[in-house]
Design a protein around this motif. Structure first.
Motif, PDB file in Angstrom:
ATOM      1  N   THR A  91       4.669   8.768 -10.782  1.00  0.00           N
ATOM      2  CA  THR A  91       3.724   7.898 -10.063  1.00  0.00           C
ATOM      3  C   THR A  91       2.318   8.475 -10.093  1.00  0.00           C
ATOM      4  OG1 THR A  91       3.517   6.538  -8.074  1.00  0.00           O
ATOM      5  CG2 THR A  91       3.973   8.855  -7.716  1.00  0.00           C
ATOM      6  N   ILE A 109       8.786   3.882  -8.349  1.00  0.00           N
ATOM      7  CA  ILE A 109       7.323   3.895  -8.218  1.00  0.00           C
ATOM      8  C   ILE A 109       6.773   2.482  -8.041  1.00  0.00           C
ATOM      9  CG2 ILE A 109       7.188   6.012  -9.568  1.00  0.00           C
ATOM     10  CD1 ILE A 109       5.947   4.405 -11.829  1.00  0.00           C
ATOM     11  N   ILE A 117       2.437   2.204  -6.942  1.00  0.00           N
ATOM     12  CA  ILE A 117       2.055   3.120  -8.019  1.00  0.00           C
ATOM     13  C   ILE A 117       0.931   4.037  -7.554  1.00  0.00           C
ATOM     14  CG2 ILE A 117       1.072   3.238 -10.344  1.00  0.00           C
ATOM     15  CD1 ILE A 117       2.505   0.589 -10.933  1.00  0.00           C
ATOM     16  N   ALA A 120       6.693   6.838  -3.017  1.00  0.00           N
ATOM     17  CA  ALA A 120       7.748   7.303  -3.920  1.00  0.00           C
ATOM     18  C   ALA A 120       8.886   7.936  -3.125  1.00  0.00           C
ATOM     19  CB  ALA A 120       7.176   8.304  -4.921  1.00  0.00           C
TER      20      ALA A 120
END
Length: 308
Positions: free
Chosen positions: A28, A232, A237, A243
Motif C-alpha cells: 500500500t 489495500i 490505498i 491496511a
C-alpha cells in the motif's frame, strides 16, 4: 461446532490477517505514494522465505535465520528499485504491470536455479514447536501465537514510524500529495528507495513467518498477492491503518467462511448442497467484501486524508 473450535478458528483467522498485513503494508505504501503497481511484491515474499530457510539451515537457528534474512531481502528490494523500477515511475500502469510481471518470471527462474524446484522446510526450535494452553482444555500452537505477536509489534512500530517521526511525516505527505513534497525540496528519489526497501523487508518478513507453516517454495508469493491487493483496496490505498484493519477483516472472513459456512448453509438447505456450495462461496467472500466497500466507499475504509 463448539466455542473452543470457534475461538481456535478466530485465532487462525487473526494470524492469517497479521501475515496479510505484513504483506499489504509495503504494497500500500508503494502503490499509494509511488503510484507504482508492483506485481513482483509477491516475489519478495518468496525470496524472504527462501533466504530464511537457507540461513536457518546454515546456522541451525530459525531466529538467526530471520535476523540474517531481513537485511538481505531489504538489500534485494533496494537493488530491484534502483536497477529495474526507477525508470517506470513516469510510465503508465500498463507498462508497470507488464514490467513487474516480467520480474515475477525472472525471480521464479532465478530462485529455481539457486534453490532448485523443490521447496524448503524450515524446522522450528523446540520451544516454538509445541502448544500453549490458552484456556483450560484448549491448546494452541506456540508458533502461531508468535506470528500474531510479531505482526502486532510491527504494526505498532509502523504506527510510531508513520505518526511520530519526520520520515513518517514525509510518507504521509507523499501519500496525500507527492508533487507538493517534491516542490518543498525533499529528495523524492531517496524517499522512494527507502519506501520500497521498507516494503520489501515487510514482504520478506511475511514470507519468513509463513514459511514454517506452508514451506518455502517457488511461486509461493503469487497466491498471497491477490488477497494483499484486496486488503489495500478495502483499507484505502496508501493507508497503513486501513491496511491493518482490512487485513484482519479479510483474514477472519476467509478463515471463518472456510470453516463454518457449510454449517451455516446447512440450516437452510440440504447437507450435500451446503457442502458443495460452501467452498465456492467462502472463496468469493473477500471479493464480495471488496465489492461492497467499493460501492459505499470507493476510496476504501480509511483513505489518506488528501484523498478523501
Amino acid at each position: 461446532m463448539t466455542w473452543t473450535l470457534l475461538l481456535e478458528q478466530f485465532l487462525n483467522g487473526f494470524q492469517l490477517g497479521v501475515v496479510l498485513f505484513l504483506m499489504a503494508a509495503g504494497l500500500t505504501l508503494v502503490f499509494g505514494i509511488m503510484d507504482m503497481v508492483n506485481l513482483a511484491h509477491g516475489s519478495l515474499y518468496m525470496i524472504g522465505a527462501l533466504l530464511c530457510a537457507t540461513f536457518t539451515d546454515w546456522t541451525g537457528s530459525f531466529i538467526l535465520g530471520v535476523l540474517l534474512a531481513l537485511p538481505a531481502v531489504l538489500a534485494v528490494g533496494i537493488a530491484v528499485e534502483v536497477v529495474a523500477l526507477r525508470t517506470l515511475y513516469r510510465r503508465d500502469h500498463l507498462d508497470q504491470v507488464l514490467a513487474t510481471f516480467g520480474l515475477i518470471l525472472f525471480f521464479n527462474e532465478l530462485c529455481r536455479i539457486i534453490w532448485g524446484p523443490e521447496g524448503m522446510a524450515i524446522p522450528l526450535p523446540g520451544w516454538l514447536d509445541g502448544s500453549i494452553e490458552i484456556l483450560p482444555g484448549m491448546p494452541y500452537p506456540t508458533y502461531r501465537l508468535l506470528v500474531i505477536a510479531v505482526g502486532l509489534a510491527v504494526a505498532a512500530a509502523l504506527y510510531w514510524l508513520v505518526v511520530r517521526t519526520r520520515t513518517g511525516m514525509l510518507i504521509r505527505a507523499g501519500a496525500s500529495n507527492r508533487t507538493m513534497v517534491g516542490a518543498l525540496g525533499v529528495n523524492i528519489g531517496l524517499l522512494f528507495t527507502l519506501i520500497f526497501g521498507l516494503g520489501a523487508a515487510l514482504a520478506g518478513l511475511a514470507g519468513m513467518m509463513a514459511a514454517p507453516i506452508v514451506q518455502a517454495n517457488i511461486g509461493m508469493g503469487e497466491s498471497i498477492l491477490i488477497p494483499a491487493f484486496v486488503v489495500i483496496v478495502v483499507g484505502g490505498i496508501g493507508s497503513i491503518r486501513g491496511a491493518f484493519i482490512a487485513a484482519l477483516l479479510v483474514g477472519l472472513i476467509d478463515t471463518m467462511g472456510r470453516s463454518f459456512l457449510d454449517l451455516l448453509l446447512g440450516t437452510v438447505m440440504s447437507v450435500t448442497a451446503a457442502e458443495t456450495a460452501a467452498p465456492a462461496l467462502s472463496a468469493m467472500a473477500i471479493y464480495i467484501l471488496m465489492a461492497v466497500v467499493l460501492f459505499f466507499r470507493p476510496q476504501g475504509l480509511f483513505p489518506p486524508q488528501g484523498r478523501r
